[in-house]
Design a protein around this motif. Sequence first.
Motif, PDB file in Angstrom:
ATOM      1  N   THR A  64       0.853  -1.195  -0.202  1.00  0.00           N
ATOM      2  CA  THR A  64       0.077  -0.002  -0.152  1.00  0.00           C
ATOM      3  C   THR A  64       0.919   1.284  -0.056  1.00  0.00           C
ATOM      4  O   THR A  64       0.760   2.361  -0.528  1.00  0.00           O
ATOM      5  CB  THR A  64      -0.912   0.028   1.165  1.00  0.00           C
ATOM      6  OG1 THR A  64      -2.028  -0.978   1.075  1.00  0.00           O
ATOM      7  CG2 THR A  64      -1.568   1.312   1.322  1.00  0.00           C
ATOM      8  N   VAL A  67       1.740   1.858  -3.669  1.00  0.00           N
ATOM      9  CA  VAL A  67       0.718   1.898  -4.580  1.00  0.00           C
ATOM     10  C   VAL A  67      -0.052   3.171  -4.363  1.00  0.00           C
ATOM     11  O   VAL A  67      -0.488   3.807  -5.217  1.00  0.00           O
ATOM     12  CB  VAL A  67      -0.114   0.625  -4.526  1.00  0.00           C
ATOM     13  CG1 VAL A  67      -1.376   0.995  -5.489  1.00  0.00           C
ATOM     14  CG2 VAL A  67       0.539  -0.556  -5.165  1.00  0.00           C
ATOM     15  N   ALA A  68      -0.315   3.487  -3.041  1.00  0.00           N
ATOM     16  CA  ALA A  68      -1.292   4.487  -2.599  1.00  0.00           C
ATOM     17  C   ALA A  68      -1.138   5.730  -3.162  1.00  0.00           C
ATOM     18  O   ALA A  68      -2.039   6.648  -3.813  1.00  0.00           O
ATOM     19  CB  ALA A  68      -1.611   4.497  -1.158  1.00  0.00           C
ATOM     20  N   VAL A  71      -2.145   5.439  -7.014  1.00  0.00           N
ATOM     21  CA  VAL A  71      -3.630   5.347  -7.565  1.00  0.00           C
ATOM     22  C   VAL A  71      -4.281   6.073  -6.825  1.00  0.00           C
ATOM     23  O   VAL A  71      -5.623   6.469  -7.243  1.00  0.00           O
ATOM     24  CB  VAL A  71      -3.569   3.763  -7.156  1.00  0.00           C
ATOM     25  CG1 VAL A  71      -5.327   3.498  -7.103  1.00  0.00           C
ATOM     26  CG2 VAL A  71      -2.746   2.850  -7.729  1.00  0.00           C
ATOM     27  N   ARG A  73      -5.005   7.378  -2.306  1.00  0.00           N
ATOM     28  CA  ARG A  73      -5.182   6.593  -1.044  1.00  0.00           C
ATOM     29  C   ARG A  73      -6.568   5.997  -0.875  1.00  0.00           C
ATOM     30  O   ARG A  73      -6.712   4.997  -0.325  1.00  0.00           O
ATOM     31  CB  ARG A  73      -4.774   7.581  -0.034  1.00  0.00           C
ATOM     32  CG  ARG A  73      -3.511   7.653  -0.133  1.00  0.00           C
ATOM     33  CD  ARG A  73      -3.041   8.697   1.180  1.00  0.00           C
ATOM     34  NE  ARG A  73      -1.471   9.002   1.058  1.00  0.00           N
ATOM     35  CZ  ARG A  73      -0.932   9.888   0.500  1.00  0.00           C
ATOM     36  NH1 ARG A  73      -1.485  10.725  -0.230  1.00  0.00           N
ATOM     37  NH2 ARG A  73       0.613  10.056   0.615  1.00  0.00           N
ATOM     38  N   THR A  76      -7.110   3.023  -3.347  1.00  0.00           N
ATOM     39  CA  THR A  76      -6.363   1.896  -2.678  1.00  0.00           C
ATOM     40  C   THR A  76      -7.132   1.343  -1.295  1.00  0.00           C
ATOM     41  O   THR A  76      -7.292   0.111  -1.300  1.00  0.00           O
ATOM     42  CB  THR A  76      -5.006   2.207  -2.327  1.00  0.00           C
ATOM     43  OG1 THR A  76      -4.290   3.052  -3.400  1.00  0.00           O
ATOM     44  CG2 THR A  76      -3.975   1.221  -1.481  1.00  0.00           C
ATOM     45  N   SER A  79     -10.005  -0.565  -2.604  1.00  0.00           N
ATOM     46  CA  SER A  79      -9.560  -1.898  -2.953  1.00  0.00           C
ATOM     47  C   SER A  79      -9.401  -2.897  -2.281  1.00  0.00           C
ATOM     48  O   SER A  79      -9.794  -4.092  -2.460  1.00  0.00           O
ATOM     49  CB  SER A  79      -8.205  -1.749  -4.033  1.00  0.00           C
ATOM     50  OG  SER A  79      -8.723  -0.806  -5.110  1.00  0.00           O
ATOM     51  N   ALA A 118      -3.159   3.591   4.192  1.00  0.00           N
ATOM     52  CA  ALA A 118      -3.739   4.451   3.131  1.00  0.00           C
ATOM     53  C   ALA A 118      -4.384   5.515   3.965  1.00  0.00           C
ATOM     54  O   ALA A 118      -3.914   6.930   3.502  1.00  0.00           O
ATOM     55  CB  ALA A 118      -4.375   3.771   2.108  1.00  0.00           C
ATOM     56  N   VAL A 189      -5.109   0.308 -10.116  1.00  0.00           N
ATOM     57  CA  VAL A 189      -4.711  -0.296  -9.167  1.00  0.00           C
ATOM     58  C   VAL A 189      -3.745  -1.511  -9.621  1.00  0.00           C
ATOM     59  O   VAL A 189      -2.545  -1.806  -9.337  1.00  0.00           O
ATOM     60  CB  VAL A 189      -5.634  -1.101  -7.911  1.00  0.00           C
ATOM     61  CG1 VAL A 189      -4.904  -2.103  -7.058  1.00  0.00           C
ATOM     62  CG2 VAL A 189      -6.311  -0.260  -7.260  1.00  0.00           C
TER      63      VAL A 189
END
Length: 195
Positions: A64, A67-68, A71, A73, A76, A79, A118, A189
């Motif tokens: 996270t 990725v956050a 993408v 927060r 994420t 997801s 996130a 994501v």
Amino acid sequence: PREVIANGRIMRAAVATLALLGTYFAMLLAVPELLAAERRWSPLQIGLALLPAAAAGAVASQITGRVAPTVGRGRTASSVALVALAGVAVASASPTSVVALVVGMSGASIGFAASQAALVDEVADVAPARVQGAALGVFNMVACVGGSMGPAVIGGLSGVVGLPVAVAATTLGPLGALALLGLPRLRQVSEALSD
């Protein structure tokens, strides 16, 4: 402060975390009870069986962090709320299966651990500097209420409708988080994970 309570992004993040922590703690109470009742397992056996769920939550929170920012927060967190919903639904559908219960506990662990990573950053970013500490305090306080509510739901419902039905009721936590955060754009994501 009023500007913390009136900030929709802060309060949505806090209540979504309440829902996901509640789900995690509910599963943390229910799954060992189900394994002990159905399999007659010892606490050591139950703990060993649930190690993959703990590992899944730890790994998901690390992913996270990467990725956050790309993408978003909120996306994420939504997801991983979807992952929590799927996991708890699997456990609800087959509450006597060890695999289903571990999948359910893993989903709840991922949902809480990764969304927390996130959403605490979301609150820190959104809150004005002069009330950032108060915003994070409100966020954590609201989340802790969820930690109390989850086991209360399991304890209250299991005596009336049975533990498997009480586990099914915990799907309302991730559903509530999804309602607050919105459905994720899974393609974004997926692309962020592949980078």
